[in-house]
Write an enzyme that holds these catalytic residues in place. Sequence first.
Site, PDB file in Angstrom:
ATOM      1  N   LYS A 269      49.008-106.000 -21.602  1.00  0.00           N
ATOM      2  CA  LYS A 269      47.883-105.253 -20.637  1.00  0.00           C
ATOM      3  C   LYS A 269      47.498-103.943 -21.682  1.00  0.00           C
ATOM      4  CE  LYS A 269      46.225-104.700 -16.411  1.00  0.00           C
ATOM      5  NZ  LYS A 269      46.390-104.143 -15.095  1.00  0.00           N
ATOM      6  N   ARG A 270      48.725-103.421 -22.342  1.00  0.00           N
ATOM      7  CA  ARG A 270      48.549-102.115 -22.995  1.00  0.00           C
ATOM      8  C   ARG A 270      47.655-102.460 -24.205  1.00  0.00           C
ATOM      9  NH1 ARG A 270      49.997 -97.102 -21.785  1.00  0.00           N
ATOM     10  NH2 ARG A 270      50.853 -97.288 -19.678  1.00  0.00           N
TER      11      ARG A 270
END
Length: 505
Positions: A269-270
């Site tokens: 997600k980062r």
Amino acid sequence: MEKRVRVRFAPSPTGGLHMGGVRTALFNYLFAKRHKGDFILRIEDTDQTRFVEGAEEYIINALTWCGIPPNEGVGFGNGKHAPYRQSERKDLGIYKTYAERLIESGHAYYAFDTSEELDEMRKRLEAAKVVAPQYNAVTRQTMRNSLTLPEDEVKRLLEAETPHVVRLKVPRNEDIRFHDIIRGWVVVNSAQVDDKVLLKSDGMPTYHLAHIVDDIEMEISHAVRGEEWLPSAPAHILIYKYLGLENDMPKLAHLPLILNPDGHGKISKREARFPVFPLSWQDPREATPYLGYKEAGYYPEAFVNILALLGWNPGNNEEIFSVDELAALFDFERVHKSGAKFDPEKAKWFNQQYLRKKSDEELADAFEPFLKEKGFSVEKPFLMAFCRLVKEKVQFVHEFWEQGKYVFVAPEAYDEKVLSKKWKENSKESFTALMTAFSNLKNWDVSSITTCFHAVEAEKGKLDMQVLRVLITGVAGGPQLFDMLELIGKTAVSDRMKQALEKLD
Ligand code: GLU
């Protein structure tokens, strides 16, 4: 006659946009543009429990920032198919009408099971070691629904407004065949498919029913979406078939996953950071805010270019494409089946390519606020000259500071490695001579500096350029040295040399 190309991006407003989501939007946009069709933004907000305040606005901003605006839909203007939010479309009664059609033709049914009963069923199946415990052609026979209950009981329950859902009646053992533009023919046995809920007990449709109704009603020609939707496609095919809409259904294209650089697993997600991330807006489910691509300093053109090459190739080795160039080339034949690896380092390289194309003035304007924040303010021509020089060394505008701060501040420390290797016994004497020669120069420009430097060398012997750089900037590397000296200015150069030579005593 070929249908007019009408494609849609249909996110649920459940948070910020993931990189994969923006890529889906991009491919839709490019395809619509290529075929002079329509690109629609539809908000799929039927799951009220997952609704996130601000997410819709975020999606609109993100598409706008990327330069891939829909020409119809929420936030982008109404066409004849408004409204474009499913929660509002529910009031049109369309979802219910389609569900009723399925019930009447015997392809959907009412199910009255409570959540406790569903839990029990799951436990029972798990205890019996059923691999995929689900509500299906076998298990529905033991549950409370309009297929198992007597007709008058069903009538009574409905009249008493007993909470219930409407489920799709999936056949027990039937091959479901469908064509995907990217994957070709896909065959799935209906035993793998569960009796999907179509209408929930609150009367809201599920995604499965709602998107089909809307794709039909909005005359969508191609449903382009992420691979995560492929497993539910067989159920969707059945719904189209039972509604008699097989010939009207959109063509399907399921885009490959975006993978980590090593090719293993879905991108984190980062790394999939949001493209636009208004600083005031924080996803309430995220503990710590993180940067979006915009905030990290990416240009929208670079970001779009990166996304386009995740899962698609132009058929040659070229890598830099504008949105218009992409739109002229894009087709689904060149979209790959397998996952696309995302390389964060390569992403930075892309940004650098776009940064290099900017004019000195654009760069100066973009860098000015960063410089101000550091407490410096200089004339525009100076800043433009600075950007012209340092440009080759940076991938992002904010890096101009790190890469060139010595232009604004005299060094306090000097690169030890260079000096311990290159500082000779006679260095002090020859660099002092250079300093004096510099301060006597009338014209301070690259050619005068060069001539002066060589004249001192002729007299004093070879002068190490890297040492000179360290004396003036403190660091071992940077852009063209004499250009740097010209920019820093005669007085500052002489002062800095003086200070350094004293310190290096
Ligand atoms: N609402 C779905 C999503 O959030 C859309 C899937 C589709 O395009 O059919 O991804």
